[in-house]
Structures are given as C-alpha cells and as structure tokens.
Design a protein around this motif. Structure first.
Motif, PDB file in Angstrom:
ATOM      1  N   GLN A  70      -2.022  33.807 -53.197  1.00 34.70           N
ATOM      2  CA  GLN A  70      -3.117  33.298 -54.025  1.00 34.70           C
ATOM      3  C   GLN A  70      -3.107  33.927 -55.410  1.00 34.70           C
ATOM      4  OE1 GLN A  70      -6.964  33.079 -52.141  1.00 34.70           O
ATOM      5  NE2 GLN A  70      -8.058  33.211 -54.089  1.00 34.70           N
ATOM      6  N   GLN A  92      -7.757  38.417 -64.174  1.00 38.59           N
ATOM      7  CA  GLN A  92      -7.734  38.385 -62.719  1.00 38.59           C
ATOM      8  C   GLN A  92      -8.102  39.739 -62.123  1.00 38.59           C
ATOM      9  OE1 GLN A  92      -4.684  36.194 -60.315  1.00 38.59           O
ATOM     10  NE2 GLN A  92      -3.690  35.930 -62.307  1.00 38.59           N
ATOM     11  N   TYR A 102      -1.409  26.343 -54.379  1.00 35.47           N
ATOM     12  CA  TYR A 102      -2.558  26.908 -55.111  1.00 35.47           C
ATOM     13  C   TYR A 102      -2.319  26.818 -56.614  1.00 35.47           C
ATOM     14  CZ  TYR A 102      -6.565  30.004 -55.835  1.00 35.47           C
ATOM     15  OH  TYR A 102      -7.776  30.524 -56.202  1.00 35.47           O
ATOM     16  N   ARG A 159     -13.543  26.581 -60.181  1.00 33.18           N
ATOM     17  CA  ARG A 159     -14.546  27.570 -60.583  1.00 33.18           C
ATOM     18  C   ARG A 159     -13.942  28.964 -60.669  1.00 33.18           C
ATOM     19  NH1 ARG A 159     -17.970  24.513 -57.143  1.00 33.18           N
ATOM     20  NH2 ARG A 159     -17.559  25.959 -55.424  1.00 33.18           N
ATOM     21  N   GLN A 160     -13.037  29.283 -59.758  1.00 37.31           N
ATOM     22  CA  GLN A 160     -12.410  30.599 -59.771  1.00 37.31           C
ATOM     23  C   GLN A 160     -11.477  30.774 -60.964  1.00 37.31           C
ATOM     24  OE1 GLN A 160     -10.487  30.718 -55.938  1.00 37.31           O
ATOM     25  NE2 GLN A 160     -12.250  31.651 -54.930  1.00 37.31           N
ATOM     26  N   SER A 161     -10.795  29.712 -61.330  1.00 33.60           N
ATOM     27  CA  SER A 161      -9.788  29.814 -62.399  1.00 33.60           C
ATOM     28  C   SER A 161     -10.363  29.590 -63.789  1.00 33.60           C
ATOM     29  CB  SER A 161      -8.662  28.805 -62.152  1.00 33.60           C
ATOM     30  OG  SER A 161      -9.158  27.468 -62.188  1.00 33.60           O
ATOM     31  N   THR A 191     -11.605  26.039 -56.376  1.00 31.58           N
ATOM     32  CA  THR A 191     -10.465  26.617 -57.088  1.00 31.58           C
ATOM     33  C   THR A 191     -10.686  26.560 -58.595  1.00 31.58           C
ATOM     34  OG1 THR A 191      -8.983  25.945 -55.303  1.00 31.58           O
ATOM     35  CG2 THR A 191      -7.980  26.488 -57.416  1.00 31.58           C
ATOM     36  N   MET A 232      -2.559  31.795 -58.829  1.00 27.56           N
ATOM     37  CA  MET A 232      -3.508  31.818 -59.943  1.00 27.56           C
ATOM     38  C   MET A 232      -2.808  32.219 -61.235  1.00 27.56           C
ATOM     39  SD  MET A 232      -6.692  31.407 -60.896  1.00 27.56           S
ATOM     40  CE  MET A 232      -7.800  31.612 -59.480  1.00 27.56           C
ATOM     41  N   GLN A 250      -9.533  39.425 -58.429  1.00 26.46           N
ATOM     42  CA  GLN A 250      -8.791  38.366 -57.769  1.00 26.46           C
ATOM     43  C   GLN A 250      -7.347  38.743 -57.485  1.00 26.46           C
ATOM     44  OE1 GLN A 250      -9.200  34.726 -60.007  1.00 26.46           O
ATOM     45  NE2 GLN A 250     -11.419  34.734 -59.898  1.00 26.46           N
ATOM     46  N   VAL A 276      -4.660  24.923 -59.597  1.00 24.22           N
ATOM     47  CA  VAL A 276      -5.132  25.658 -60.780  1.00 24.22           C
ATOM     48  C   VAL A 276      -4.637  24.994 -62.055  1.00 24.22           C
ATOM     49  CG1 VAL A 276      -4.960  27.851 -62.043  1.00 24.22           C
ATOM     50  CG2 VAL A 276      -5.326  27.865 -59.557  1.00 24.22           C
ATOM     51  N   LEU A 333     -11.784  40.439 -62.509  1.00 23.56           N
ATOM     52  CA  LEU A 333     -12.608  39.638 -61.594  1.00 23.56           C
ATOM     53  C   LEU A 333     -12.344  39.967 -60.119  1.00 23.56           C
ATOM     54  CD1 LEU A 333     -12.325  36.128 -63.337  1.00 23.56           C
ATOM     55  CD2 LEU A 333     -14.247  37.732 -63.422  1.00 23.56           C
TER      56      LEU A 333
END
Length: 246
Positions: free
Chosen positions: A93, A240, A123, A3-5, A1, A97, A245, A127, A243
């Motif tokens: 999700q 977002q 979630y 790494r994604q944010s 999580t 985020m 997302q 984050v 990317l």
C-alpha cells in the motif's frame, strides 16, 4: 482511496508548480514550457500537458519539448521506483501510494506498481486515477489566469472564450460511465477509441518535431523536469510519513 491520497496529491502539485514557476527565470525557460513541465510532473504526464497547452496558448514546439522531458523520466521511474521501494522495505500500500502520487504518466504508474506486486499495482492505479482528476481544477485555474492577464492588457478575453470545453466533456463522461447507463462492451470500446485518439494526437505532434532543434533546446527543460520530478518524489514520501501512511 481518493480521500487518503488527496492531501499528498495537493502537496505534490503545489510543489511542482511552484518550483517550475521559481526556476523559470533561473533556467531561462519560456513560461509555457515551465508550466507544461510543472503540470506534467505533478498530474499525469502527457495527458496533463495536452490538456493545459491550449488553455495557455502553448505552441507545438513547447508541447513537444515538455512531453519529451516528461516521458524521459517516465521510463526511468519504471525501473527505479520498484528498486527503491524494495530497498526501503515499503509495504504494498505504501509503495502504491508513492508510485501513484510521484510517477508522472499513468502507464508508467501501472508498470512500476505491478512490477512491485499485484496489490501495489492495483492500489497505485486507483491513486493515479484520483490524481488525474486534478486536470479539471488545474485547467480552470490556468484559464482564469489567462483571462485575468488578458483583461489587464486590454485584450478583452472572457472565460467563455478560453474555457477548456473538454473539461465539461470529461466530467460528463465520468458521470455516464459511473452510472452504468452504457453497456460494458460499448464503454470499453469507447475507452479504446479514446486511447487511439490520444496516440494519434501524440503521433501528429511527433511528425511536427524537429529533432536537432529539440536536442539543442532540450537541456534546460530536462533540468527543470529532473528537479520537479525529484521534488514530487520526495514530497510524496514526506507527506506520507507525516500522515502515518508509510
């Protein structure tokens, strides 16, 4: 999580700090207040303000005005974000985020996230905790800036004198808690003690607050806070989307 944010978090922090720096003179706000509103908007509200304030030598009045500004938008976010999320048809999700990277304070992130859905709240909390870790590099960055300015003015400051020691304590506490050395009951108790200490510190700041002065001088910081918060909110959505997302 995390790494994604992280790309979103880096972009939102850079946006808020650059805006605060750029609008400081236009709004005729002190550098310390602009910095505190910038870090409060981009990292984790009152905690970030309380962390950075001693590093840059901010006065109690600067802290009070900045915290009041950030908390005002925290309250708005709790009601506004779930409504906007449902209006835009965001997934759990995606909303998590967005809330985790765009709402200022952790408590408001949790409130808005769980108001949207249980999965979104869980979630968003993860984050937000990743975003909170940015206190460490940001504090170090401002400590280096202060040291550099002191050297130029001949004040003879050193990094050792202005280094925010709580950063080291924070890292050690994270490592200890992650390894599971402490019993769960003790870890929970220490966490509650920490929350009580933060509430106590915020209450102490409040007891030093002159409300008429705050109202008189708070319009410009409030305008800065609104611009920073709006920019962070939009930047999070843009990154977002870029990317993939959302």
């Amino acid at each position: 999580t995390g790494r994604q944010s992280l790309p979103i978090i880096v972009c939102t922090i850079a946006t808020a700090l650059l805006l605060a720096w750029g609008l400081q003179r236009a709004l005729r706000i002190s550098g310390n207040i602009a910095t505190l509103v910038g870090v409060g908007s981009s990292i984790c509200g009152g905690s970030a303000i309380a962390a950075v304030a001693p590093v840059i030598g901010a006065k109690d009045r600067d802290v009070v005005i900045s915290i009041a500004t950030i908390f005002f938008f925290n309250v708005l976010a709790v009601f506004l974000f779930p409504f906007l999320g449902h209006t835009m048809g965001m997934s759990d999700q995606g909303f998590g985020m967005w809330a985790g990277t765009a709402i200022n304070d952790t408590s408001s992130v949790v409130a808005a996230g769980y108001a949207y859905s249980h999965d979104a709240g869980a979630y968003a909390t993860i984050v937000k905790l990743t975003r909170t870790l940015m206190i460490v590099p940001v504090c170090l960055f401002f400590a280096l800036l202060v040291m550099r300015g002191a050297k130029k003015s001949g004040a003879g400051f050193s990094l050792r004198r202005i280094f925010p020691m709580f950063v080291l304590y924070f890292i050690v506490a994270c490592i200890v808690n992650t390894t599971g050395i402490l019993p769960a009951e003790l870890s929970h108790g220490l966490g509650m003690l920490g929350k009580f200490a933060i509430v106590l510190a915020m209450s102490a700041i409040g007891l030093n607050t002159d409300l008429p002065s705050l109202v008189k001088n708070g319009a410009r910081p409030l305008a800065l806070g609104m611009v920073c918060w709006a920019a962070v909110t939009v930047t999070s959505l843009i990154v977002q989307h870029a990317l993939g997302q959302l």
